[in-house]
Design a protein around this motif. Structure first.
Motif, PDB file in Angstrom:
ATOM      1  N   TYR A   1      40.038 -18.494 -11.711  1.00 26.23           N
ATOM      2  CA  TYR A   1      39.988 -19.166 -13.010  1.00 26.23           C
ATOM      3  C   TYR A   1      39.819 -18.040 -14.027  1.00 26.23           C
ATOM      4  O   TYR A   1      38.750 -17.422 -14.069  1.00 26.23           O
ATOM      5  CB  TYR A   1      38.804 -20.145 -13.020  1.00 26.23           C
ATOM      6  CG  TYR A   1      38.749 -21.139 -14.163  1.00 26.23           C
ATOM      7  CD1 TYR A   1      39.645 -21.095 -15.221  1.00 26.23           C
ATOM      8  CD2 TYR A   1      37.774 -22.131 -14.175  1.00 26.23           C
ATOM      9  CE1 TYR A   1      39.575 -22.005 -16.252  1.00 26.23           C
ATOM     10  CE2 TYR A   1      37.693 -23.056 -15.208  1.00 26.23           C
ATOM     11  CZ  TYR A   1      38.595 -22.984 -16.235  1.00 26.23           C
ATOM     12  OH  TYR A   1      38.515 -23.889 -17.264  1.00 26.23           O
TER      13      TYR A   1
ATOM     14  N   HIS B   1      37.639 -17.537 -19.901  1.00 23.12           N
ATOM     15  CA  HIS B   1      37.808 -18.566 -20.937  1.00 23.12           C
ATOM     16  C   HIS B   1      36.436 -18.886 -21.535  1.00 23.12           C
ATOM     17  O   HIS B   1      35.407 -18.439 -21.014  1.00 23.12           O
ATOM     18  CB  HIS B   1      38.406 -19.840 -20.316  1.00 23.12           C
ATOM     19  CG  HIS B   1      37.506 -20.417 -19.262  1.00 23.12           C
ATOM     20  ND1 HIS B   1      37.494 -19.945 -17.965  1.00 23.12           N
ATOM     21  CD2 HIS B   1      36.557 -21.386 -19.305  1.00 23.12           C
ATOM     22  CE1 HIS B   1      36.589 -20.612 -17.268  1.00 23.12           C
ATOM     23  NE2 HIS B   1      36.005 -21.489 -18.064  1.00 23.12           N
TER      24      HIS B   1
ATOM     25  N   ASP C   1      33.879 -22.120 -22.575  1.00 25.98           N
ATOM     26  CA  ASP C   1      33.703 -23.545 -22.262  1.00 25.98           C
ATOM     27  C   ASP C   1      33.580 -24.386 -23.533  1.00 25.98           C
ATOM     28  O   ASP C   1      33.610 -25.616 -23.475  1.00 25.98           O
ATOM     29  CB  ASP C   1      32.453 -23.748 -21.388  1.00 25.98           C
ATOM     30  CG  ASP C   1      32.730 -23.361 -19.944  1.00 25.98           C
ATOM     31  OD1 ASP C   1      33.900 -23.133 -19.593  1.00 25.98           O
ATOM     32  OD2 ASP C   1      31.767 -23.277 -19.166  1.00 25.98           O
TER      33      ASP C   1
ATOM     34  N   HIS D   1      33.968 -16.252 -19.545  1.00 23.29           N
ATOM     35  CA  HIS D   1      33.681 -16.134 -18.105  1.00 23.29           C
ATOM     36  C   HIS D   1      34.820 -16.750 -17.308  1.00 23.29           C
ATOM     37  O   HIS D   1      35.676 -17.436 -17.876  1.00 23.29           O
ATOM     38  CB  HIS D   1      32.382 -16.896 -17.779  1.00 23.29           C
ATOM     39  CG  HIS D   1      32.552 -18.354 -18.021  1.00 23.29           C
ATOM     40  ND1 HIS D   1      32.498 -18.905 -19.286  1.00 23.29           N
ATOM     41  CD2 HIS D   1      32.886 -19.378 -17.185  1.00 23.29           C
ATOM     42  CE1 HIS D   1      32.754 -20.189 -19.209  1.00 23.29           C
ATOM     43  NE2 HIS D   1      33.002 -20.518 -17.939  1.00 23.29           N
TER      44      HIS D   1
ATOM     45  N   TRP E   1      28.758 -29.410 -17.703  1.00 21.59           N
ATOM     46  CA  TRP E   1      29.009 -28.924 -19.062  1.00 21.59           C
ATOM     47  C   TRP E   1      28.139 -29.765 -19.978  1.00 21.59           C
ATOM     48  O   TRP E   1      28.344 -30.988 -20.093  1.00 21.59           O
ATOM     49  CB  TRP E   1      30.476 -29.069 -19.430  1.00 21.59           C
ATOM     50  CG  TRP E   1      31.368 -28.122 -18.694  1.00 21.59           C
ATOM     51  CD1 TRP E   1      31.388 -26.749 -18.813  1.00 21.59           C
ATOM     52  CD2 TRP E   1      32.385 -28.448 -17.738  1.00 21.59           C
ATOM     53  NE1 TRP E   1      32.346 -26.225 -17.981  1.00 21.59           N
ATOM     54  CE2 TRP E   1      32.980 -27.236 -17.317  1.00 21.59           C
ATOM     55  CE3 TRP E   1      32.854 -29.636 -17.211  1.00 21.59           C
ATOM     56  CZ2 TRP E   1      34.004 -27.197 -16.392  1.00 21.59           C
ATOM     57  CZ3 TRP E   1      33.882 -29.589 -16.290  1.00 21.59           C
ATOM     58  CH2 TRP E   1      34.444 -28.388 -15.889  1.00 21.59           C
TER      59      TRP E   1
HETATM   60 FE   LIG Z   1      34.089 -22.319 -17.544  1.00 19.70          FE
END
Ligand SMILES: [Fe+2]
Ligand SMILES: O=C(O)CCC(=O)C(=O)O
Length: 201
Positions: free
Chosen positions: A46, A49, A51, A167, A183
């Motif tokens: 991943y 980016h 969040d 991250h 989140w």
């Molecule tokens: Fe993330």
């Protein structure tokens, strides 16, 4: 107890733990996005980016404004506001044999370094740049990490997103990576006045 009741009890306990960890009322966790489970196979990654994405010049966070209802239904809309994710709480559900670290590209780096790096190509490509990340965390079953995605302003209100929270997940080389993510977002407008858990009853 049925399997379903056990699941509900497990998830409710986890919500309470996450709320305690962050020092927020449990409703903040309940009204956030549901716990998300992710699985990465070898080669899975991943890239780096954020969040959250709030900047003071963009759409307000949803606790700051009341969006008009859509088609007369009483649902919160994210047309006029955005889900600002105050913090991310990430649980490692299994060890990973090799790779799969959570990488914070800019942790603790000064803004000048961040801006310079962001001008380079592929800075966010963690398949290429995992080793260069300022902080790497190896997944360990039963471990939870958390980080904050925003600055606070002088009054303690949510302010711009913190670029140091960039991250992602490095390539899984051997084994399977299982994580669960909370989140933690700012509440919708109608829940914005949740009483602080520090207020005396
Ligand atoms: Fe993330
Ligand atoms: O896979 C990871 O270690 C990072 C996952 C992630 O970025 C997230 O859940 O928001």
């Amino acid at each position: 107890m049925t399997a379903n009741e056990q699941n509900v009890e497990f998830l409710t306990n986890l919500q309470t733990k996450v709320a305690t960890l962050l020092g927020v009322p449990v409703e903040v966790i309940k009204y956030s996005q549901p716990l998300t489970i992710s699985q990465y196979w070898p080669g899975g990654y991943y890239h780096a980016h954020l969040d959250s994405s709030f900047s003071p010049r963009s759409k307000p966070c949803c606790f700051q404004t009341e969006c008009p209802s859509i088609n007369g239904t009483d649902i919160d809309s994210i047309e006029c506001c955005q889900l600002c994710r105050v913090a991310t709480v990430l649980h490692y559900l299994e060890d990973v044999d090799e790779g799969g670290e959570t990488a914070f590209v800019f942790a603790d780096k000064p803004l000048s370094h961040i801006h310079k790096t962001m001008e380079t190509e592929e800075w966010s490509n963690l398949s290429k740049n995992c080793e260069q990340a300022a902080l790497r965390i190896k997944p360990k079953k039963g471990t939870t990490i958390l980080w904050y995605n925003h600055f606070l302003d002088r009054r303690g209100y949510l302010s711009a997103v913190d670029q140091r929270s960039h991250h992602g997940g490095c390539d899984v080389k051997r084994g399977i990576k299982y994580i669960a993510t909370n989140w933690v977002q700012t509440p919708f407008y109608r829940y914005r006045l949740l009483p602080s858990k520090y207020l005396k009853k």
